[in-house]
Design a protein around this motif. Structure first.
Motif, PDB file in Angstrom:
ATOM      1  N   SER A 272      -1.134  -5.474   5.556  1.00 54.59           N
ATOM      2  CA  SER A 272      -2.537  -5.525   5.270  1.00 54.59           C
ATOM      3  C   SER A 272      -2.841  -6.993   5.126  1.00 54.59           C
ATOM      4  CB  SER A 272      -2.734  -4.806   3.788  1.00 54.59           C
ATOM      5  OG  SER A 272      -3.998  -4.928   3.304  1.00 54.59           O
ATOM      6  N   LYS A 273      -3.976  -7.249   5.657  1.00 54.95           N
ATOM      7  CA  LYS A 273      -4.945  -8.513   5.269  1.00 54.95           C
ATOM      8  C   LYS A 273      -5.497  -8.783   4.115  1.00 54.95           C
ATOM      9  CE  LYS A 273      -5.038  -9.800  10.328  1.00 54.95           C
ATOM     10  NZ  LYS A 273      -5.778  -9.791  11.598  1.00 54.95           N
ATOM     11  N   ASN A 274      -5.920  -7.558   3.571  1.00 54.31           N
ATOM     12  CA  ASN A 274      -6.148  -7.308   2.189  1.00 54.31           C
ATOM     13  C   ASN A 274      -5.277  -7.544   0.989  1.00 54.31           C
ATOM     14  OD1 ASN A 274      -9.012  -6.847   2.565  1.00 54.31           O
ATOM     15  ND2 ASN A 274      -8.187  -5.091   3.638  1.00 54.31           N
TER      16      ASN A 274
ATOM     17  N   ARG B 219      -4.747  -2.855  10.838  1.00 47.56           N
ATOM     18  CA  ARG B 219      -6.092  -2.521  11.339  1.00 47.56           C
ATOM     19  C   ARG B 219      -6.390  -2.308  12.686  1.00 47.56           C
ATOM     20  NH1 ARG B 219     -10.024  -6.424   8.687  1.00 47.56           N
ATOM     21  NH2 ARG B 219      -8.288  -6.475   7.180  1.00 47.56           N
TER      22      ARG B 219
ATOM     23  N   ASP C  43       0.880  -0.976  -0.109  1.00 54.85           N
ATOM     24  CA  ASP C  43       0.062   0.095  -0.190  1.00 54.85           C
ATOM     25  C   ASP C  43       0.935   1.380   0.230  1.00 54.85           C
ATOM     26  OD1 ASP C  43      -2.636  -1.273   0.343  1.00 54.85           O
ATOM     27  OD2 ASP C  43      -2.036  -1.901   2.085  1.00 54.85           O
TER      28      ASP C  43
HETATM   29  C1  BG6 Z   1      -1.179  -1.021   5.514  1.00 54.48           C
HETATM   30  C2  BG6 Z   1      -1.621   0.173   5.326  1.00 54.48           C
HETATM   31  O1  BG6 Z   1      -0.390  -1.513   4.386  1.00 54.48           O
HETATM   32  O2  BG6 Z   1      -2.194  -2.232   5.890  1.00 54.48           O
HETATM   33  C3  BG6 Z   1      -2.526   0.463   6.549  1.00 54.48           C
HETATM   34  O3  BG6 Z   1      -0.598   1.060   5.047  1.00 54.48           O
HETATM   35  C4  BG6 Z   1      -3.554  -0.446   6.989  1.00 54.48           C
HETATM   36  O4  BG6 Z   1      -3.009   1.900   6.424  1.00 54.48           O
HETATM   37  C5  BG6 Z   1      -2.879  -1.741   7.299  1.00 54.48           C
HETATM   38  O5  BG6 Z   1      -4.237  -0.157   8.136  1.00 54.48           O
HETATM   39  C6  BG6 Z   1      -3.845  -2.935   7.596  1.00 54.48           C
HETATM   40  O6  BG6 Z   1      -4.632  -3.207   6.221  1.00 54.48           O
HETATM   41  P1  BG6 Z   1      -5.836  -4.079   6.210  1.00 54.48           P
HETATM   42  O7  BG6 Z   1      -6.004  -4.064   4.616  1.00 54.48           O
HETATM   43  O8  BG6 Z   1      -5.531  -5.616   6.894  1.00 54.48           O
HETATM   44  O9  BG6 Z   1      -6.980  -3.279   6.859  1.00 54.48           O
END
Ligand code: BG6
Ligand code: MG
Length: 220
Positions: free
Chosen positions: A117-119, A50, A12
């Motif tokens: 990020s989990k996404n 998160r 990200d």
């Molecule tokens: C990071 C972002 O890559 O992932 C953060 O810079 C974000 O802003 C973090 O909170 C967790 O991401 P997600 O997608 O699991 O909510």
């Protein structure tokens, strides 16, 4: 010419611009709680999990909430965020990044992703980058969020690289700190103002070649 044993990229804000979508979703959630924050505070949310993000937001107003409510709020924010990233395509990969990655591949330098990020798995799919990285360590695979170096150390381990000979690319201060804490070479992607602790700061990847970058790092 000196070359690193591996390069690990945050996702990200480095490979793709999702920072604004995170910011807007957190702002919307915070507003629903009567809490407001701006871009400067948002810098503290970049790179961290998160869970850590919502804790920081609630701490702004000294707010304490039951665990189930915290979970519900995180799910709500994530729903909004997922709606906004669902439109991502390979065209959204940031300018200069594809060429830079291709050059690294031609130099046979192992590549990894180190994201909180989990996404991340969804985003990598949308961007069709699954075959580009030898390892993807994301928020589902770590216990400790940046600035803890766990995410990057797991990456170097999987790539069989020496952390001190690995370059980490990061747009968040917490991520630069994580790389530094892991004894890696940190390259900040963004502004000197927030990323001043990095070994080197670049504004973006446009026109950047690995050769140019490695020699700039060597001069440090
Ligand atoms: C990071 C972002 O890559 O992932 C953060 O810079 C974000 O802003 C973090 O909170 C967790 O991401 P997600 O997608 O699991 O909510
Ligand atoms: Mg980032």
């Amino acid at each position: 010419m000196w070359k690193p044993e591996a390069c690990i990229f945050d996702l990200d804000g480095v490979i793709v611009e999702t920072s604004d979508a995170h910011f807007k979703a957190w702002q919307r959630l915070a507003e629903s709680l009567g809490i407001s924050f701006g871009e400067e505070f948002n810098e503290q949310l970049k790179g961290v999990s998160r869970r850590k993000s919502i804790e920081k937001i609630l701490a702004l107003e000294d707010r304490q909430l039951p665990e189930e409510e915290i979970q519900r709020l995180m799910d709500k924010k994530n729903g909004w965020y997922q709606d906004s990233i669902a439109e991502l395509t390979p065209d959204d990969i940031l300018e200069g990044v594809p060429e830079f990655l291709t050059s690294l591949q031609q130099m046979e330098i192992p590549l990894g992703i180190g994201s909180s990020s989990k996404n991340a798995p969804y985003i990598i799919d949308y961007l069709q980058l699954n075959d580009t990285f030898g390892v993807i360590i994301d928020g589902n695979k770590v216990d400790n969020t940046k600035p803890d170096p766990e995410v990057f150390l797991k990456g170097t381990k999987a790539l069989n690289a020496d952390p001190s000979k690995t370059i980490v690319f990061e747009d968040a201060a917490s991520g630069v700190d994580a790389a530094n804490n892991g004894g890696m070479i940190s390259v900040g992607v963004g502004s000197q103002e927030y990323l001043g602790d990095a070994n080197l700061v670049i504004s973006d990847f446009v026109g950047l070649t690995p050769q140019k970058l490695f020699s700039q790092l060597n001069e440090k």
